[in-house]
Write an enzyme that holds these catalytic residues in place. Structure first.
Site, short mmCIF file in Angstrom:
data_model
loop_
_atom_site.label_atom_id
_atom_site.label_comp_id
_atom_site.label_asym_id
_atom_site.label_seq_id
_atom_site.Cartn_x
_atom_site.Cartn_y
_atom_site.Cartn_z
N SER A 64 16.13 35.73 -8.80
CA SER A 64 16.72 34.63 -9.56
C SER A 64 15.70 33.66 -10.13
O SER A 64 16.08 32.75 -10.89
CB SER A 64 17.72 33.87 -8.68
OG SER A 64 18.93 34.60 -8.60
N THR A 137 29.62 40.43 4.07
CA THR A 137 29.15 41.35 3.04
C THR A 137 28.19 42.36 3.67
O THR A 137 27.75 42.19 4.81
CB THR A 137 28.42 40.59 1.91
OG1 THR A 137 27.24 39.98 2.44
CG2 THR A 137 29.32 39.53 1.30
N TYR A 175 27.04 27.88 -8.59
CA TYR A 175 26.01 28.84 -9.01
C TYR A 175 26.66 30.17 -9.37
O TYR A 175 27.44 30.72 -8.61
CB TYR A 175 25.03 29.03 -7.86
CG TYR A 175 23.81 29.86 -8.17
CD1 TYR A 175 22.63 29.26 -8.58
CD2 TYR A 175 23.84 31.24 -8.02
CE1 TYR A 175 21.50 30.02 -8.84
CE2 TYR A 175 22.72 32.01 -8.28
CZ TYR A 175 21.55 31.39 -8.68
OH TYR A 175 20.44 32.15 -8.94
N SER A 176 26.31 30.69 -10.54
CA SER A 176 26.89 31.95 -10.99
C SER A 176 25.93 32.68 -11.91
O SER A 176 25.48 32.14 -12.93
CB SER A 176 28.21 31.70 -11.74
OG SER A 176 28.69 32.90 -12.33
N ASN A 177 25.61 33.93 -11.55
CA ASN A 177 24.73 34.74 -12.39
C ASN A 177 25.35 35.03 -13.75
O ASN A 177 24.64 35.32 -14.71
CB ASN A 177 24.41 36.06 -11.68
CG ASN A 177 23.40 35.87 -10.57
OD1 ASN A 177 22.21 35.71 -10.81
ND2 ASN A 177 23.88 35.89 -9.33
#
Length: 244
Positions: A64, A137, A175-177
Protein backbone atom coordinates in the site's frame (compact mmCIF):
# COMPACT_ATOMS: atom_id res chain seq x y z
CA UNK A 1 22.20 11.50 19.21
CA UNK A 2 21.06 13.04 22.50
CA UNK A 3 22.50 12.23 25.89
CA UNK A 4 21.44 8.80 27.06
CA UNK A 5 20.30 7.66 23.60
CA UNK A 6 21.83 4.49 22.20
CA UNK A 7 22.52 3.53 18.63
CA UNK A 8 20.64 0.46 17.36
CA UNK A 9 22.38 -2.77 18.35
CA UNK A 10 23.13 -4.89 15.23
CA UNK A 11 23.14 -8.10 17.25
CA UNK A 12 19.75 -7.29 18.74
CA UNK A 13 18.38 -6.44 15.31
CA UNK A 14 19.70 -9.74 13.91
CA UNK A 15 18.06 -11.58 16.80
CA UNK A 16 14.75 -9.79 16.13
CA UNK A 17 14.75 -10.91 12.50
CA UNK A 18 15.59 -14.48 13.50
CA UNK A 19 12.70 -14.42 15.95
CA UNK A 20 10.28 -13.38 13.19
CA UNK A 21 11.59 -16.22 11.02
CA UNK A 22 11.27 -18.77 13.83
CA UNK A 23 7.69 -17.59 14.44
CA UNK A 24 6.77 -18.97 11.02
CA UNK A 25 7.61 -16.34 8.40
CA UNK A 26 9.61 -18.11 5.63
CA UNK A 27 11.87 -15.14 4.98
CA UNK A 28 12.31 -11.59 6.21
CA UNK A 29 14.70 -8.72 5.55
CA UNK A 30 14.92 -5.18 6.88
CA UNK A 31 16.93 -1.98 6.93
CA UNK A 32 17.46 0.51 9.76
CA UNK A 33 18.98 3.97 9.23
CA UNK A 34 20.41 6.07 12.01
CA UNK A 35 22.27 9.19 10.95
CA UNK A 36 25.13 8.17 8.69
CA UNK A 37 24.91 4.49 9.57
CA UNK A 38 22.80 1.83 7.87
CA UNK A 39 22.06 -1.66 9.13
CA UNK A 40 20.66 -4.33 6.83
CA UNK A 41 19.71 -7.83 7.81
CA UNK A 42 17.98 -10.96 6.54
CA UNK A 43 16.81 -14.33 7.83
CA UNK A 44 15.15 -17.36 6.28
CA UNK A 45 14.52 -18.28 2.65
CA UNK A 46 13.28 -16.40 -0.40
CA UNK A 47 12.06 -19.60 -2.07
CA UNK A 48 10.59 -22.35 0.08
CA UNK A 49 10.99 -24.93 -2.69
CA UNK A 50 14.66 -24.37 -3.51
CA UNK A 51 15.76 -23.07 -0.14
CA UNK A 52 17.37 -20.00 -1.71
CA UNK A 53 18.25 -17.75 1.20
CA UNK A 54 16.93 -14.26 1.71
CA UNK A 55 19.48 -11.49 1.33
CA UNK A 56 19.14 -7.92 2.50
CA UNK A 57 19.04 -6.54 -1.05
CA UNK A 58 16.15 -8.51 -2.51
CA UNK A 59 13.35 -6.68 -4.26
CA UNK A 60 9.96 -6.79 -2.58
CA UNK A 61 6.50 -5.48 -3.20
CA UNK A 62 5.80 -2.25 -1.33
CA UNK A 63 2.08 -2.96 -1.02
CA UNK A 64 0.00 0.00 0.00
CA UNK A 65 2.98 2.35 -0.13
CA UNK A 66 2.03 2.52 -3.82
CA UNK A 67 -0.82 4.78 -2.72
CA UNK A 68 1.72 7.47 -1.84
CA UNK A 69 3.19 7.27 -5.34
CA UNK A 70 -0.27 7.34 -6.91
CA UNK A 71 -1.35 10.33 -4.83
CA UNK A 72 1.83 12.22 -5.76
CA UNK A 73 1.20 11.59 -9.47
CA UNK A 74 -2.43 12.72 -9.17
CA UNK A 75 -1.44 15.89 -7.31
CA UNK A 76 1.04 16.68 -10.07
CA UNK A 77 -1.87 16.55 -12.51
CA UNK A 78 -3.79 18.85 -10.17
CA UNK A 79 -0.87 21.28 -10.20
CA UNK A 80 -0.75 21.10 -13.99
CA UNK A 81 -4.44 21.94 -14.19
CA UNK A 82 -5.55 18.71 -15.86
CA UNK A 83 -7.32 17.39 -12.74
CA UNK A 84 -9.46 19.24 -10.19
CA UNK A 85 -9.48 18.08 -6.59
CA UNK A 86 -13.13 18.95 -6.13
CA UNK A 87 -14.33 17.75 -9.52
CA UNK A 88 -16.67 14.71 -9.49
CA UNK A 89 -15.10 11.44 -10.54
CA UNK A 90 -17.90 11.01 -13.08
CA UNK A 91 -16.46 13.92 -15.04
CA UNK A 92 -13.29 11.95 -15.76
CA UNK A 93 -14.50 8.35 -15.56
CA UNK A 94 -18.15 8.28 -16.62
CA UNK A 95 -19.88 5.04 -15.73
CA UNK A 96 -17.29 3.61 -13.35
CA UNK A 97 -19.19 4.96 -10.36
CA UNK A 98 -22.71 5.21 -11.75
CA UNK A 99 -25.58 7.39 -10.66
CA UNK A 100 -25.61 10.08 -8.02
CA UNK A 101 -22.54 8.68 -6.22
CA UNK A 102 -20.37 9.30 -9.26
CA UNK A 103 -21.50 12.92 -9.26
CA UNK A 104 -21.00 13.31 -5.51
CA UNK A 105 -17.59 11.63 -5.11
CA UNK A 106 -14.69 13.95 -5.91
CA UNK A 107 -11.02 13.33 -6.61
CA UNK A 108 -10.20 14.70 -3.17
CA UNK A 109 -12.51 12.12 -1.55
CA UNK A 110 -10.74 9.31 -3.37
CA UNK A 111 -7.38 10.60 -2.17
CA UNK A 112 -8.38 10.91 1.48
CA UNK A 113 -10.65 7.83 1.66
CA UNK A 114 -13.87 9.74 2.31
CA UNK A 115 -15.69 8.51 -0.81
CA UNK A 116 -17.75 5.92 1.08
CA UNK A 117 -16.79 3.26 -1.50
CA UNK A 118 -16.31 -0.21 -0.05
CA UNK A 119 -13.16 -2.29 -0.10
CA UNK A 120 -13.07 -4.77 -3.01
CA UNK A 121 -10.74 -7.31 -1.37
CA UNK A 122 -13.41 -9.45 0.36
CA UNK A 123 -15.19 -9.87 -2.97
CA UNK A 124 -12.11 -10.72 -5.03
CA UNK A 125 -10.69 -13.12 -2.43
CA UNK A 126 -13.29 -15.40 -0.81
CA UNK A 127 -11.17 -16.26 2.24
CA UNK A 128 -11.16 -12.53 3.11
CA UNK A 129 -14.96 -12.39 3.19
CA UNK A 130 -15.00 -11.41 6.87
CA UNK A 131 -12.63 -8.45 6.30
CA UNK A 132 -11.96 -6.19 8.20
CA UNK A 133 -12.40 -8.78 11.00
CA UNK A 134 -8.90 -10.14 10.38
CA UNK A 135 -9.19 -12.94 12.94
CA UNK A 136 -11.89 -14.50 10.75
CA UNK A 137 -9.97 -14.25 7.47
CA UNK A 138 -7.43 -16.66 6.00
CA UNK A 139 -4.73 -16.78 3.32
CA UNK A 140 -6.24 -19.61 1.26
CA UNK A 141 -7.65 -17.57 -1.63
CA UNK A 142 -4.60 -15.31 -1.69
CA UNK A 143 -2.47 -18.37 -2.33
CA UNK A 144 -4.88 -19.87 -4.85
CA UNK A 145 -5.17 -16.63 -6.82
CA UNK A 146 -1.65 -15.30 -6.40
CA UNK A 147 -0.95 -15.48 -10.14
CA UNK A 148 -4.36 -14.28 -11.31
CA UNK A 149 -4.33 -10.90 -13.03
CA UNK A 150 -7.45 -8.94 -12.28
CA UNK A 151 -8.68 -6.15 -14.50
CA UNK A 152 -8.73 -3.00 -12.33
CA UNK A 153 -12.14 -2.09 -13.72
CA UNK A 154 -13.46 -5.49 -12.56
CA UNK A 155 -12.17 -4.85 -9.05
CA UNK A 156 -13.60 -1.33 -9.03
CA UNK A 157 -16.94 -2.83 -9.98
CA UNK A 158 -16.80 -5.11 -6.95
CA UNK A 159 -16.16 -2.20 -4.61
CA UNK A 160 -18.84 -0.02 -6.20
CA UNK A 161 -21.44 -2.81 -6.12
CA UNK A 162 -20.76 -3.56 -2.43
CA UNK A 163 -22.78 -1.78 0.27
CA UNK A 164 -21.32 1.71 0.86
CA UNK A 165 -19.25 2.19 3.99
CA UNK A 166 -20.20 5.86 4.30
CA UNK A 167 -21.60 8.85 2.47
CA UNK A 168 -19.44 10.80 0.02
CA UNK A 169 -17.38 13.28 1.98
CA UNK A 170 -18.19 11.71 5.35
CA UNK A 171 -15.43 11.92 7.91
CA UNK A 172 -13.20 10.46 9.20
CA UNK A 173 -13.55 8.14 6.21
CA UNK A 174 -12.86 4.43 5.68
CA UNK A 175 -9.70 3.07 4.08
CA UNK A 176 -10.50 1.40 0.76
CA UNK A 177 -8.25 0.17 -2.04
CA UNK A 178 -11.13 0.81 -4.43
CA UNK A 179 -10.40 4.55 -4.16
CA UNK A 180 -6.88 4.16 -5.44
CA UNK A 181 -7.80 1.84 -8.28
CA UNK A 182 -10.07 4.65 -9.45
CA UNK A 183 -7.19 7.12 -9.15
CA UNK A 184 -5.07 4.81 -11.30
CA UNK A 185 -7.79 4.85 -13.95
CA UNK A 186 -7.94 8.64 -13.62
CA UNK A 187 -4.21 8.92 -14.34
CA UNK A 188 -4.59 6.75 -17.42
CA UNK A 189 -7.50 8.84 -18.67
CA UNK A 190 -5.83 12.25 -18.32
CA UNK A 191 -2.27 11.28 -19.36
CA UNK A 192 -2.94 8.64 -22.01
CA UNK A 193 -0.36 6.39 -20.33
CA UNK A 194 -0.71 3.24 -18.25
CA UNK A 195 -0.76 4.31 -14.60
CA UNK A 196 2.51 2.55 -13.81
CA UNK A 197 4.28 4.38 -16.64
CA UNK A 198 2.87 7.70 -15.56
CA UNK A 199 4.03 7.12 -11.98
CA UNK A 200 7.47 5.97 -13.14
CA UNK A 201 7.85 9.06 -15.33
CA UNK A 202 6.47 11.65 -12.94
CA UNK A 203 7.37 10.32 -9.49
CA UNK A 204 9.87 7.47 -9.41
CA UNK A 205 12.25 8.94 -11.99
CA UNK A 206 12.38 12.52 -10.67
CA UNK A 207 12.82 11.22 -7.11
CA UNK A 208 15.93 9.29 -8.18
CA UNK A 209 14.58 5.99 -6.88
CA UNK A 210 16.87 3.79 -8.97
CA UNK A 211 15.97 0.61 -7.10
CA UNK A 212 12.22 1.16 -7.40
CA UNK A 213 9.93 0.31 -10.28
CA UNK A 214 6.46 -0.79 -11.27
CA UNK A 215 5.79 -4.47 -11.99
CA UNK A 216 5.77 -5.21 -15.68
CA UNK A 217 8.02 -2.35 -16.70
CA UNK A 218 11.26 -3.15 -18.47
CA UNK A 219 14.12 -3.79 -16.06
CA UNK A 220 11.92 -3.83 -12.98
CA UNK A 221 12.57 -7.44 -12.01
CA UNK A 222 10.28 -9.43 -9.78
CA UNK A 223 9.74 -9.71 -6.03
CA UNK A 224 12.51 -11.67 -4.30
CA UNK A 225 14.88 -10.99 -7.20
CA UNK A 226 18.24 -9.27 -6.59
CA UNK A 227 18.11 -5.50 -6.63
CA UNK A 228 20.76 -5.30 -9.32
CA UNK A 229 23.20 -3.48 -7.05
CA UNK A 230 26.31 -5.30 -5.94
CA UNK A 231 26.71 -5.76 -2.22
CA UNK A 232 30.31 -5.60 -1.08
CA UNK A 233 29.43 -6.19 2.56
CA UNK A 234 27.89 -8.99 4.57
CA UNK A 235 24.24 -9.93 4.49
CA UNK A 236 23.97 -8.85 8.08
CA UNK A 237 25.75 -6.09 9.91
CA UNK A 238 26.12 -2.36 10.26
CA UNK A 239 27.69 -0.43 7.41
CA UNK A 240 28.38 3.17 6.53
CA UNK A 241 25.76 4.63 4.21
CA UNK A 242 26.73 3.98 0.61
CA UNK A 243 29.48 1.49 1.47
CA UNK A 244 27.40 -1.62 1.02
Amino acid sequence: MGQGERRPDPAALDAALEAVHRAGVPGVFAEVRDGDRVWRGAAGVADVETGRPVTARLRHRVGSVTKTFTAAAVLQQVEAGTVGLDVPVSRYLPGLVPGERGDAITVRMLLNHTSGLAEYLPYAYPSLKAFPALDRTGPESLEELQFKRFDPVELIGMGVAAPPVGVPGGTPGVYSNTNYLLLGQLLEKVTGLPAERCIARDVIGPAGLRGCGAAGLRGCGTPNSPSGRTSRGRTRGSTRRGSA
